[in-house]
Design an enzyme around this catalytic site. Sequence first.
Site, PDB file in Angstrom:
ATOM      1  N   CYS A  85     -66.031 -64.556  17.842  1.00 15.73           N
ATOM      2  CA  CYS A  85     -67.352 -64.526  18.465  1.00 15.73           C
ATOM      3  C   CYS A  85     -67.510 -65.705  19.433  1.00 15.73           C
ATOM      4  CB  CYS A  85     -68.437 -64.488  17.388  1.00 15.73           C
ATOM      5  SG  CYS A  85     -70.043 -63.894  17.994  1.00 15.73           S
ATOM      6  N   HIS A 194     -66.634 -60.171  13.336  1.00 20.62           N
ATOM      7  CA  HIS A 194     -66.477 -61.267  12.376  1.00 20.62           C
ATOM      8  C   HIS A 194     -65.665 -60.855  11.140  1.00 20.62           C
ATOM      9  CE1 HIS A 194     -69.394 -64.270  14.006  1.00 20.62           C
ATOM     10  NE2 HIS A 194     -69.926 -63.196  14.565  1.00 20.62           N
ATOM     11  N   GLU A 196     -64.331 -62.785   9.001  1.00 24.52           N
ATOM     12  CA  GLU A 196     -64.656 -63.696   7.896  1.00 24.52           C
ATOM     13  C   GLU A 196     -65.897 -63.247   7.130  1.00 24.52           C
ATOM     14  OE1 GLU A 196     -67.402 -65.265  11.076  1.00 24.52           O
ATOM     15  OE2 GLU A 196     -65.535 -64.117  10.942  1.00 24.52           O
TER      16      GLU A 196
END
Length: 229
Positions: A85, A194, A196
Amino acid sequence: MNFGVLVFPGSNCDLDCYKAVEQLGESVEYVWHTETDLSRFDCILVPGGFSYGDYLRCGAIARFALVMTALQAFAEEGKFVLGICNGFQILTEAGLLPGALLRNKSLKFRCHQTLLKVENSGTNFTNEYQQNQIIDIPIAHGEGSYYCDEATLERLKANNQIVFRYAGENPNGSVDDIAGVVNERGNVLGMMPHPERAVHQLLGSDDGMGMFTSILKAWREKQNAAVHS
């Protein structure tokens, strides 16, 4: 394997990245933006957020942080760098990846689950996925529309540098539905979604964990090759 998570003023996904590596079971530490030595790390994660408040444009100020000089040298050594990002935006501003990130076509912030297609499963970051696999990874961005000129797009295609495309809806208007690209050498990846935030089913998806296990697998193979060379 030693991971470092960069922290800029305004980063807000550094904790998510840290926890993802913890779940992987590998060593991880935060790295402040004034750090000048990254030699102790094998992989650097450049997290999402709003580095320096996204003033001027996303990543434009972070690109000049002291740590970025060290990150340039780190990447030149062939070590792994993953920008997510705002991290992707920073890597393009720094010239570590081609292209740029523009305002979403809708001019609205988009934050929801998104389906991605794995366009290249042969990278250091995607070797645990299947070619053309569809994975469920969330997005959260206002400036996520990937742009590059026609010549750059043709090079990306020719070198198989397009790693992820949006499957179905393109949430931001990015050229050729691109969601993530890798550098020519294959050791620096940037993506808007994302991973994560998708490392456990409690989060809605664990499809992102494959990114981190892929990095670990690639690093181990690299270490074994060095030992036997």
